[in-house]
Design a protein around this motif. Structure first.
Motif, PDB file in Angstrom:
ATOM      1  N   MET A  42       0.845  -1.374   0.240  1.00 35.70           N
ATOM      2  CA  MET A  42      -0.211  -0.021  -0.104  1.00 35.70           C
ATOM      3  C   MET A  42       0.803   1.116   0.036  1.00 35.70           C
ATOM      4  O   MET A  42       1.601   1.452   1.052  1.00 35.70           O
ATOM      5  N   PRO A  43       0.948   1.905  -1.083  1.00 33.82           N
ATOM      6  CA  PRO A  43       1.657   3.390  -0.955  1.00 33.82           C
ATOM      7  C   PRO A  43       1.309   4.198  -0.151  1.00 33.82           C
ATOM      8  O   PRO A  43       0.113   4.361   0.166  1.00 33.82           O
ATOM      9  N   ILE A  44       2.328   5.076   0.413  1.00 37.07           N
ATOM     10  CA  ILE A  44       2.117   6.119   1.309  1.00 37.07           C
ATOM     11  C   ILE A  44       2.936   7.533   0.536  1.00 37.07           C
ATOM     12  O   ILE A  44       4.043   7.140   0.148  1.00 37.07           O
ATOM     13  N   SER A  45       2.136   8.611   0.807  1.00 39.92           N
ATOM     14  CA  SER A  45       2.913   9.738   0.149  1.00 39.92           C
ATOM     15  C   SER A  45       2.427  10.955   0.733  1.00 39.92           C
ATOM     16  O   SER A  45       1.242  11.165   1.334  1.00 39.92           O
ATOM     17  N   PRO A  46       3.650  11.565   1.313  1.00 42.16           N
ATOM     18  CA  PRO A  46       5.032  11.137   1.343  1.00 42.16           C
ATOM     19  C   PRO A  46       5.443  10.195   2.408  1.00 42.16           C
ATOM     20  O   PRO A  46       4.439   9.889   3.335  1.00 42.16           O
ATOM     21  N   ASP A  47       6.581   9.737   2.279  1.00 42.84           N
ATOM     22  CA  ASP A  47       6.769   8.482   3.049  1.00 42.84           C
ATOM     23  C   ASP A  47       7.764   8.946   4.100  1.00 42.84           C
ATOM     24  O   ASP A  47       8.398   8.432   4.861  1.00 42.84           O
ATOM     25  N   GLN A  48       8.034  10.179   4.051  1.00 44.12           N
ATOM     26  CA  GLN A  48       8.642  10.786   5.191  1.00 44.12           C
ATOM     27  C   GLN A  48       8.338  12.287   5.599  1.00 44.12           C
ATOM     28  O   GLN A  48       7.602  12.829   4.925  1.00 44.12           O
ATOM     29  N   GLY A  49       8.642  12.688   6.970  1.00 45.43           N
ATOM     30  CA  GLY A  49       7.926  14.076   7.354  1.00 45.43           C
ATOM     31  C   GLY A  49       8.738  14.167   8.593  1.00 45.43           C
ATOM     32  O   GLY A  49       9.518  13.579   9.137  1.00 45.43           O
ATOM     33  N   SER A  50       8.379  15.474   9.069  1.00 45.28           N
ATOM     34  CA  SER A  50       8.952  16.195  10.259  1.00 45.28           C
ATOM     35  C   SER A  50       8.709  15.391  11.503  1.00 45.28           C
ATOM     36  O   SER A  50       7.531  14.843  11.835  1.00 45.28           O
ATOM     37  N   THR A  51       9.986  15.313  12.491  1.00 44.19           N
ATOM     38  CA  THR A  51       9.738  14.872  13.653  1.00 44.19           C
ATOM     39  C   THR A  51       8.591  15.643  14.524  1.00 44.19           C
ATOM     40  O   THR A  51       8.039  15.080  15.471  1.00 44.19           O
ATOM     41  N   GLY A  52       8.234  16.801  14.051  1.00 44.06           N
ATOM     42  CA  GLY A  52       7.312  17.521  14.905  1.00 44.06           C
ATOM     43  C   GLY A  52       5.921  17.215  14.523  1.00 44.06           C
ATOM     44  O   GLY A  52       4.931  17.671  15.172  1.00 44.06           O
ATOM     45  N   GLY A  53       5.789  16.554  13.302  1.00 46.48           N
ATOM     46  CA  GLY A  53       4.432  16.175  12.748  1.00 46.48           C
ATOM     47  C   GLY A  53       3.843  17.368  12.191  1.00 46.48           C
ATOM     48  O   GLY A  53       4.404  18.302  11.790  1.00 46.48           O
ATOM     49  N   GLY A  54       2.600  17.022  11.847  1.00 44.78           N
ATOM     50  CA  GLY A  54       1.906  18.107  11.143  1.00 44.78           C
ATOM     51  C   GLY A  54       1.657  18.181   9.828  1.00 44.78           C
ATOM     52  O   GLY A  54       0.853  18.985   9.034  1.00 44.78           O
ATOM     53  N   ASP A  55       2.413  17.189   9.039  1.00 41.66           N
ATOM     54  CA  ASP A  55       2.209  17.020   7.659  1.00 41.66           C
ATOM     55  C   ASP A  55       1.046  16.160   7.393  1.00 41.66           C
ATOM     56  O   ASP A  55       0.684  15.337   8.082  1.00 41.66           O
ATOM     57  N   THR A  56       0.626  16.411   6.237  1.00 37.60           N
ATOM     58  CA  THR A  56      -0.655  15.595   5.703  1.00 37.60           C
ATOM     59  C   THR A  56      -0.060  14.399   4.889  1.00 37.60           C
ATOM     60  O   THR A  56       0.590  14.452   3.943  1.00 37.60           O
ATOM     61  N   VAL A  57      -0.421  13.129   5.291  1.00 36.21           N
ATOM     62  CA  VAL A  57       0.163  12.108   4.609  1.00 36.21           C
ATOM     63  C   VAL A  57      -1.140  11.171   4.051  1.00 36.21           C
ATOM     64  O   VAL A  57      -2.169  11.240   4.626  1.00 36.21           O
ATOM     65  N   THR A  58      -0.810  10.779   2.834  1.00 37.52           N
ATOM     66  CA  THR A  58      -1.983   9.925   2.220  1.00 37.52           C
ATOM     67  C   THR A  58      -1.770   8.420   1.827  1.00 37.52           C
ATOM     68  O   THR A  58      -0.697   8.167   1.312  1.00 37.52           O
ATOM     69  N   PHE A  59      -2.601   7.603   2.357  1.00 33.50           N
ATOM     70  CA  PHE A  59      -2.473   6.084   1.805  1.00 33.50           C
ATOM     71  C   PHE A  59      -3.357   5.809   0.714  1.00 33.50           C
ATOM     72  O   PHE A  59      -4.146   6.480   0.652  1.00 33.50           O
ATOM     73  N   THR A  60      -2.974   5.269  -0.086  1.00 33.78           N
ATOM     74  CA  THR A  60      -3.558   4.589  -1.183  1.00 33.78           C
ATOM     75  C   THR A  60      -3.875   3.147  -1.420  1.00 33.78           C
ATOM     76  O   THR A  60      -2.712   2.498  -1.104  1.00 33.78           O
ATOM     77  N   GLY A  61      -4.938   2.564  -1.802  1.00 39.70           N
ATOM     78  CA  GLY A  61      -5.008   1.194  -2.082  1.00 39.70           C
ATOM     79  C   GLY A  61      -6.576   0.696  -2.214  1.00 39.70           C
ATOM     80  O   GLY A  61      -7.370   1.403  -2.848  1.00 39.70           O
TER      81      GLY A  61
END
Length: 244
Positions: free
Chosen positions: A1-20
């Motif tokens: 199952m792809p995830i985009s992006p697959d990296q982000g800040s240690t502080g969090g807050g980014d939006t991450v999307t899983f597709t499948g």
């Protein structure tokens, strides 16, 4: 199952999307043991706000039908700026600045005040950037990477071109050694003074005055010029090397 992006800040807050597939009615998104806030959900995708974390964690989606296979997510620490090769440049832009530090390999932009510039990433500890055109004055210098943002300890100064309005005395010996006072404007960032093209030892006294020691030179009249991070200027008149 792809995830985009697959990296982000240690502080969090980014939006991450899983597709499948089979992702409808997701009940939870987990990064390691931490829950993320779900912001959008369809049968083929789930978007969530990344929680804080560190290192590499397994990211999973839970639905009424079960839990997805884990995918690796990489937490990127924020960048650190340790040194900036120069703290000023011309208002016309064009100065190449080197920044050193840590976590710089994912740098996306460098901002001079409100102006974004695309950097050249050399390594995790170094990047270069060309300063943009900007009005005279000091601005913050900010690096934005996937791990977050970092601001240089000292502001970056955009320097207007210098003027050299005069100098005194007007004569000196070929053996050099004459102390010459040069007046003008925007002289605080002076990086060099020459007499007939020959470099002279100098000291910046203020934004309007520089003291230089005339170097050894053959007999004759020469121009007195100086260079700052804002540009170059030649004083009116000539300095005369003569035998006393």
């Amino acid at each position: 199952m792809p995830i985009s992006p697959d990296q982000g800040s240690t502080g969090g807050g980014d939006t991450v999307t899983f597709t499948g597939t089979g992702l409808a009615n997701a009940t939870a998104v987990l990064f390691g043991a931490k829950s993320a806030t779900i912001t959008a959900n369809t049968p083929t995708s789930v978007s969530a706000v990344l929680p804080s974390g560190a290192g590499v964690v397994d990211a999973t989606v839970r639905t009424p039908g079960g839990t997805s296979n884990p995918v690796s997510f990489y937490y990127v620490p924020p960048p650190v700026i340790v040194d900036v090769s120069q703290s000023s440049g011309p208002v016309a832009g064009g100065a190449t600045i080197t920044l050193t530090g840590r976590g710089l390999d994912t740098t996306e932009s460098v901002t001079f005040g409100a102006t974004d510039v695309t950097p050249t990433v050399v390594s995790d500890s170094e990047l270069t950037v060309v300063s943009p055109a900007h009005a005279a004055g000091s601005v913050s210098l900010v690096v934005t990477a996937q791990g977050g943002a970092a601001t240089a300890a000292d502001p970056f100064a955009f320097v207007a071109p210098p003027t050299a309005t005069g100098f005194s005395p007007l004569t000196g010996l070929p053996a050099g050694g004459t102390l010459v006072g040069i007046t003008g404007t925007n002289l605080a960032t002076t990086t060099g003074v020459t007499f007939g093209g020959v470099p002279a030892t100098f000291a910046v006294l203020s934004d309007t005055r520089v003291a230089a020691i005339a170097p050894v030179h053959a007999l004759g009249a020469v121009t007195v010029a100086l260079t700052t991070t804002g540009g170059s200027a030649t004083a009116p008149g000539t300095f005369l090397y003569l035998i006393g």
